[in-house]
Design an enzyme around this catalytic site. Sequence first.
Site, short mmCIF file in Angstrom:
data_model
loop_
_atom_site.label_atom_id
_atom_site.label_comp_id
_atom_site.label_asym_id
_atom_site.label_seq_id
_atom_site.Cartn_x
_atom_site.Cartn_y
_atom_site.Cartn_z
N CYS A 40 81.38 16.02 34.80
CA CYS A 40 81.31 17.49 34.75
C CYS A 40 81.27 17.95 33.30
O CYS A 40 81.60 17.21 32.38
CB CYS A 40 82.55 18.10 35.38
SG CYS A 40 82.63 17.91 37.14
N LEU B 242 83.86 -0.19 35.16
CA LEU B 242 83.20 -0.72 33.98
C LEU B 242 84.08 -1.81 33.40
O LEU B 242 85.22 -1.55 33.02
CB LEU B 242 83.00 0.39 32.94
CG LEU B 242 81.81 1.32 33.17
CD1 LEU B 242 81.83 2.42 32.11
CD2 LEU B 242 80.50 0.56 33.10
N VAL C 10 85.53 15.34 44.50
CA VAL C 10 86.49 15.69 45.56
C VAL C 10 86.14 17.07 46.12
O VAL C 10 85.79 17.98 45.36
CB VAL C 10 87.94 15.73 44.99
CG1 VAL C 10 88.93 16.22 46.04
CG2 VAL C 10 88.35 14.36 44.48
N ALA D 297 80.19 16.18 41.58
CA ALA D 297 81.11 16.36 42.71
C ALA D 297 81.83 15.06 43.04
O ALA D 297 81.19 14.03 43.27
CB ALA D 297 80.34 16.87 43.92
N ASN E 263 86.82 20.35 34.05
CA ASN E 263 86.26 19.00 34.08
C ASN E 263 87.46 18.09 34.26
O ASN E 263 88.30 17.98 33.37
CB ASN E 263 85.55 18.69 32.76
CG ASN E 263 85.06 17.24 32.70
OD1 ASN E 263 85.00 16.57 33.72
ND2 ASN E 263 84.72 16.78 31.52
N GLY E 264 87.57 17.48 35.44
CA GLY E 264 88.73 16.62 35.61
C GLY E 264 89.00 16.22 37.02
O GLY E 264 88.36 16.69 37.96
N GLU E 265 89.96 15.34 37.14
CA GLU E 265 90.44 14.89 38.46
C GLU E 265 91.94 15.11 38.47
O GLU E 265 92.65 14.61 37.58
CB GLU E 265 90.15 13.40 38.68
CG GLU E 265 88.73 12.95 38.37
CD GLU E 265 87.66 13.81 39.02
OE1 GLU E 265 87.83 14.21 40.17
OE2 GLU E 265 86.66 14.12 38.35
#
Length: 250
Positions: A2, A222, A42, A40, A63-65
């Site tokens: 994001c 990664l 969640v 997208a 921008n984040g979780e």
Amino acid sequence: MCGIFAAFRQPDVEEIRHRGPDWSGNITLNSTILCHERLAIVGLDAGAQPITSKDGELALTVNGEIYNHIQLREQFSSYPFKSLSDCETIIPLYQKYDIDAPKHLDGMFAFVLYDKKQDRIIAARDPIGITTLYMGKNSKKSQTVYFASELKCLVDECDEIIAFPPGHVYDSKTDKLTRYFQPTWWDENKIPSQPVDYKLVRETLEMAVRKRLMAEVPYGVLLSGGLDSSLIASIAARETLKAANYTVMN
Ligand SMILES: NC(=O)C[C@H](N)C(=O)O
């Protein structure tokens, strides 16, 4: 990934378009604009941003979780959530805790929240700065403050730019950055006396990986090939399998 952009009391600019790529949204309230380019993860169908409160007085771009979003939803069960977005939980947190809201988040994030009634902007970055955020000013527009996920959004407009410090919150009311992340282990006089508990280390690492797997979309790891990333990949693989078995059985 994001991307966010916000110009407090100075709309304009289009430099963050390449991020996302699932959604582009913006909102202008008074003379403040918030923009969001969404990847997208969640609340896929209804998690578009900027997100507003029911009365339209608060707008949020993130921008984040937010790993503890389920617990926060339970805590604010009477708040009229519009979506299943993990990020929407920041709105009731702000309503309750004001600039202390980020203290209650477990996650990686950079967010900007605009409060229309107060013509006030709040911005914050996660405790260790996993998510990028820059803040800029223009000496010819003393009232204006800019925020963006990328430096290049600000270079043409701002003559003063800083990397938003991790673990801090900015409040336009005071025009100040305040440190909200104050872990007890920062006190150099506090030397742990407990011997290492390997079981606890293992469980904590497993929990840390598990909570990062909250995505509703496919994910990957990664790898550098070293011990840390190999351990993380193996825990992630095991947890994913467990979740798949659980889903099938239910
Ligand atoms: N991906 C993001 O940065 C925002 C939010 N967690 C979403 O899934 O839309």
